[in-house]
Design an enzyme around this catalytic site. Structure first.
Site, PDB file in Angstrom:
ATOM      1  N   TRP A  10       0.821  -1.209   0.000  1.00  0.00           N
ATOM      2  CA  TRP A  10       0.000   0.000   0.000  1.00  0.00           C
ATOM      3  C   TRP A  10       0.859   1.264   0.000  1.00  0.00           C
ATOM      4  O   TRP A  10       0.364   2.347  -0.278  1.00  0.00           O
ATOM      5  CB  TRP A  10      -0.934   0.002   1.208  1.00  0.00           C
ATOM      6  CG  TRP A  10      -0.241   0.281   2.526  1.00  0.00           C
ATOM      7  CD1 TRP A  10       0.908  -0.283   2.991  1.00  0.00           C
ATOM      8  CD2 TRP A  10      -0.676   1.195   3.529  1.00  0.00           C
ATOM      9  NE1 TRP A  10       1.219   0.218   4.236  1.00  0.00           N
ATOM     10  CE2 TRP A  10       0.273   1.120   4.591  1.00  0.00           C
ATOM     11  CE3 TRP A  10      -1.766   2.057   3.656  1.00  0.00           C
ATOM     12  CZ2 TRP A  10       0.141   1.882   5.758  1.00  0.00           C
ATOM     13  CZ3 TRP A  10      -1.885   2.809   4.818  1.00  0.00           C
ATOM     14  CH2 TRP A  10      -0.941   2.712   5.850  1.00  0.00           C
ATOM     15  N   ASP A  11       2.164   1.118   0.303  1.00  0.00           N
ATOM     16  CA  ASP A  11       3.069   2.258   0.310  1.00  0.00           C
ATOM     17  C   ASP A  11       2.939   3.073  -0.975  1.00  0.00           C
ATOM     18  O   ASP A  11       2.999   4.306  -0.951  1.00  0.00           O
ATOM     19  CB  ASP A  11       4.523   1.778   0.421  1.00  0.00           C
ATOM     20  CG  ASP A  11       4.772   0.881   1.623  1.00  0.00           C
ATOM     21  OD1 ASP A  11       3.918   0.025   1.907  1.00  0.00           O
ATOM     22  OD2 ASP A  11       5.826   1.012   2.249  1.00  0.00           O
ATOM     23  N   GLU A  55       0.075  -2.574  12.727  1.00  0.00           N
ATOM     24  CA  GLU A  55       0.301  -4.018  12.721  1.00  0.00           C
ATOM     25  C   GLU A  55       0.584  -4.594  14.100  1.00  0.00           C
ATOM     26  O   GLU A  55       0.970  -5.755  14.223  1.00  0.00           O
ATOM     27  CB  GLU A  55       1.437  -4.346  11.750  1.00  0.00           C
ATOM     28  CG  GLU A  55       1.063  -4.020  10.317  1.00  0.00           C
ATOM     29  CD  GLU A  55       2.187  -4.255   9.323  1.00  0.00           C
ATOM     30  OE1 GLU A  55       3.356  -4.317   9.762  1.00  0.00           O
ATOM     31  OE2 GLU A  55       1.901  -4.374   8.127  1.00  0.00           O
ATOM     32  N   LYS A  65       1.729   0.714  16.730  1.00  0.00           N
ATOM     33  CA  LYS A  65       3.023   0.705  16.032  1.00  0.00           C
ATOM     34  C   LYS A  65       3.220   1.983  15.229  1.00  0.00           C
ATOM     35  O   LYS A  65       4.324   2.512  15.149  1.00  0.00           O
ATOM     36  CB  LYS A  65       3.096  -0.499  15.112  1.00  0.00           C
ATOM     37  CG  LYS A  65       4.375  -0.601  14.296  1.00  0.00           C
ATOM     38  CD  LYS A  65       4.328  -1.770  13.315  1.00  0.00           C
ATOM     39  CE  LYS A  65       5.601  -1.850  12.486  1.00  0.00           C
ATOM     40  NZ  LYS A  65       5.520  -2.889  11.438  1.00  0.00           N
ATOM     41  N   GLN A  66       2.138   2.491  14.621  1.00  0.00           N
ATOM     42  CA  GLN A  66       2.283   3.568  13.639  1.00  0.00           C
ATOM     43  C   GLN A  66       0.972   4.310  13.465  1.00  0.00           C
ATOM     44  O   GLN A  66      -0.044   3.967  14.068  1.00  0.00           O
ATOM     45  CB  GLN A  66       2.706   2.970  12.301  1.00  0.00           C
ATOM     46  CG  GLN A  66       1.672   2.047  11.677  1.00  0.00           C
ATOM     47  CD  GLN A  66       2.241   1.131  10.628  1.00  0.00           C
ATOM     48  OE1 GLN A  66       2.807   0.100  10.946  1.00  0.00           O
ATOM     49  NE2 GLN A  66       2.092   1.516   9.369  1.00  0.00           N
TER      50      GLN A  66
END
Length: 783
Positions: free
Chosen positions: A371-372, A501, A614-615
């Protein structure tokens, strides 16, 4: 993250320069000086092919989309688990060039090296190495090597190797090699992968030497794909082409040609080597040999100087639009140039290939597309190089059939579910909680498509491809969830993984539900547009997809009733239904050396039971769809997620920085930006050897344009909320919007908007509507 690291390379606005050869830095520098054109990628190894082991370097040459497959080994496989791997394959090396100077072979590790410099000229797209070598016997030679991977010739890489004896007359021998005994460094670059590819994976089908030409053709053992490569050579003396007598050697997996010339003191002798790669993904394999030889003949006829000029012209066109100019911090300026250079050279441009998370700079993540591309890279290209953005969307369209097949495996009778990680369009993620469960990939691709359509106004693309993609992705969202009585009849989506994640297989991930709803909204809008403006296109889609306009009634109901978790006490949107129930994370209980690598040091269940992230996850959704939330809502959520987010992904800090700017936390936004801008250039994570972090690189452009300048395009309306960090004097950038090129210059006192090319453009600065009629017209907003 350690952001106090000293710069690895000197601060130069347009160059990256290695000033001293140190073998222990080879692996990292191979990524720094990697070159590609979206099709061919080559790591920054030296032509003389220094010896290294798996921990000190990787000779890497890649073709975008060319992969090897192997049966995946599972301890316990689930129904629907991918059976075949896909790994970007390391291909035969044609860069190797040995130089013997009056009987002594040039080596960076023998004799002594004086005045050494290797420079990546980002403005021109050329890599240059210059040095003076003093041989063990005291003979000095000036060596200059230029390398480029051509933007003008998709299949061509060129090396120009010039030697000038400085204190002697003697022989100069060039030995040009083709080495097909290559393999991936899977154990080093993808250590958690247990299925390879291990060992050499190409079987030789053809290998020959003819006069000054080398050629190899091989077929992969697992994927049964054929690739071909070759090289031809020209010798010049003092800039003039001369005849050379070539000798050849050929073995089982290697071949070489060599020639010896009379070298004279202070007179340059130059080898120009033209290298070509192609694969059967582009043409029938029977045509590869003819194609490669013809492309090489053409490149040699044009010559290095001509192709270098074409390279400079391409880069000049790119930088004319994409350059971001910063006055007040040259280190950050260098970082932005480095990031943009790697982005533009990594993106596939043929509509058949995408862009890997590591570009074509290394083997990290097996070369997979994630998806980046859509969420980080494609927005940069939409505004700066829309044709490249369209080609990346073409790749997703070309794999729709595989996505439909994946949807059927997941139990959806209609629609398409895009793979989490892939090269050929099939799912390649072996751990479904972190892979297939990330259904948001559908919404991400739909978002990128929608942004492209809004910014470019390319309605033909909507009619030809876009509407079909939106309909097929929407169908999966309409099937994956249900109207839950326990949630007041709201539409709920269970057992998915959002961007974060560390929280997997959750119910009602906020980001996923938001992106699903907007995907459905875009699909409804597309159908209604076609119904009104292109009814024949809609009729064709109805027949092709067995689609009924009645399906949109369900989509509209889901849009209206989509459920979002909400915490009344804090008035924030938790990441999912269970997020607030989880045990608070105590960073002090985690040893510092384990904090950045939780999955490598702790069982997944230990991680998943804690309330931490995580993000960027929910915050990312609020950035992408900021028009759906008030600034007060975004601020409350930002403050909350600041408390729980660990930023253990390179994709995170740039997003937090953008959101910080949007709510007035400009200093905090600048701190986040500073953590992102030189992340790769200074190797903050100590893993740059495996390849670039493409998403973060693109995220730094977004941090400036969408963060500091506040650019948004929502509901086809272009908006600016300009600000400037106190550390800068001014900054400037350009955007393409509906064919018009607009320059934005922001200083402490004002924001200036100027039409550089094109006609009428309409946009908002804050809530003020601005209309500029055409080229040269300017509007100035006081800050």
């Amino acid at each position: 993250m350690n952001t106090e690291k000293q710069p690895i390379y000197p601060i130069e606005v347009w160059d990256i320069t290695e000033q001293e050869f140190q073998k222990e830095n080879n692996y990292r520098n191979e990524t720094t000086f990697a070159l590609s054109n979206g099709y061919i990628g080559t790591r920054g190894t030296f032509e003389e092919a220094y010896p290294f082991d798996i921990d000190t370097g990787l000779e890497g040459n890649f073709v975008n989309g060319f992969y090897e497959s192997e049966h995946i080994r599972y301890g316990e496989a689930n129904f629907g688990s991918p059976l075949l791997s896909q790994s970007l394959l390391n291909l035969p090396n044609l860069k190797e060039t040995r130089v013997i100077l009056d009987g002594e072979e040039f080596s960076m590790e023998e004799g002594s090296v004086e005045s050494y410099k290797r420079t990546l000229h980002m403005k021109e797209g050329v890599l240059e190495r210059t040095l003076v070598w003093c041989s063990p016997k005291g003979k000095k030679t000036k060596i200059k090597v230029n390398r480029l991977v051509s933007f003008a010739r998709k299949n061509i890489m060129i090396i120009r190797y010039e030697v000038t004896p400085l204190n002697y007359n003697g022989s100069v021998e060039f030995v040009s090699k083709l080495c097909a005994d290559v393999e991936n460094h899977t154990r080093k670059t993808n250590p958690i992968v247990d299925y390879g590819p291990f060992g050499r994976r190409l079987e030789k089908k053809n290998l020959w030497v003819k006069e000054d030409g080398l050629y190899y053709e091989g077929e992969t053992i697992g994927s049964h794909l054929t690739m071909a490569c070759g090289s031809v050579h020209t010798i010049l003396s003092e800039g003039e082409v001369i005849e050379a007598s070539w000798r050849s050697e050929i073995g089982d997996l290697e071949a070489s040609i060599s020639c010896t010339l009379d070298g004279r003191e202070e007179e340059a002798i130059t080898l120009e080597k033209f290298v070509c790669y192609s694969t059967q993904l582009d043409m029938p394999k029977e045509k590869l040999e003819t194609f490669v030889t013809q492309e090489l003949t053409r490149a040699r006829q044009e010559g290095y100087s001509y192709l270098e000029e074409r390279q400079k012209e391409y880069m000049e066109r790119f930088w004319k639009i994409a350059d971001v100019r910063i006055k007040g911090n040259e280190a950050l300026q260098q970082g932005i140039h480095f990031n943009l250079f790697h982005i533009i050279q990594s993106a596939g441009r043929d509509g058949r290939t995408g862009m890997g998370a590591k570009g074509l700079s290394g083997e990290g993540y097996e070369g997979h597309y994630f998806w980046d591309t859509e969420m980080y890279v494609l927005p940069v290209l939409v505004y700066t190089e829309p044709e490249a953005a369209r080609h990346l969307l073409d790749y997703r369209y070309s794999t729709l059939e595989q996505a439909r097949g994946r949807a059927r495996i997941l139990g959806h009778e209609k629609g398409a579910l895009y793979p989490w990680r892939t090269i050929n369009g099939e799912e390649a993620s072996t751990y479904y909680p972190l892979g297939t469960a990330q259904y948001h990939i559908n919404g991400d691709i739909a978002y990128a498509l929608s942004l492209y359509l809004q910014v470019t106004g390319d309605v033909e693309y909507l009619k030809e491809k876009g509407a079909e993609m939106l309909i097929e992705t929407a169908r999966v969202w309409a099937d994956v969830g249900s109207f839950a009585e326990c949630k007041g009849g709201k539409y709920c989506i269970c057992d998915v993984t959002g961007p974060d994640e560390y929280n997997v297989l959750v119910d009602n991930n906020f980001y996923t539900n938001l992106m699903a709803r907007e995907n459905l909204r875009d699909a409804v809008d597309a159908v209604e547009y076609l119904e009104k403006h292109a009814p024949k296109c809609l009729e064709a889609l109805e027949e092709k997809l067995e689609f009924s306009r009645e399906e949109t009634l369900l989509w509209k109901e889901i849009i209206e009733k989509m459920y979002f978790p909400y915490d009344e006490k804090r008035q924030v949107y938790p990441m999912d239904d269970g997020f607030m129930m989880r045990k608070p994370w105590d960073e002090n209980k985690i040893p510092p050396e384990k904090r950045a690598w939780l999955y490598e040091n702790y069982h997944p269940l230990f991680i998943m039971r804690h309330r931490m992230s995580k993000q960027a996850d929910a915050i990312l959704g609020m950035y992408l769809h900021s028009n759906l939330f008030t600034k007060e809502e975004i601020k409350r959520n930002y403050d909350f997620y600041q408390e729980v987010t660990l930023h253990h992904s390179s994709l995170s800090t740039c997003i937090f920085g953008i959101v910080a700017c949007s709510i007035g936390y400009l200093k905090e936004g600048y701190e986040y930006f500073s953590q992102s801008a030189r992340m790769d250039l200074d190797d903050y994570h100590n893993n740059f050897y495996a390849g670039i972090h493409a998403a973060n690189m693109a995220g730094t452009w977004q941090a400036i344009v969408n963060g500091f300048a506040g650019v948004r395009c929502q509901q086809s309306e272009l908006r600016f909320e300009p600000s400037i960090p106190e550390e800068w004097e001014e900054y400037a950038f350009r955007l393409r919007f509906r064919g018009t090129l607009l320059e934005i210059e922001i200083s402490k006192k004002e924001a200036k908007f100027t039409v550089i090319e094109g006609t009428k453009i309409q946009f908002l600065v804050g809530e003020k509507e601005i209309i500029l009629q055409g080229e040269g017209e300017t509007y100035v907003e006081e800050l």
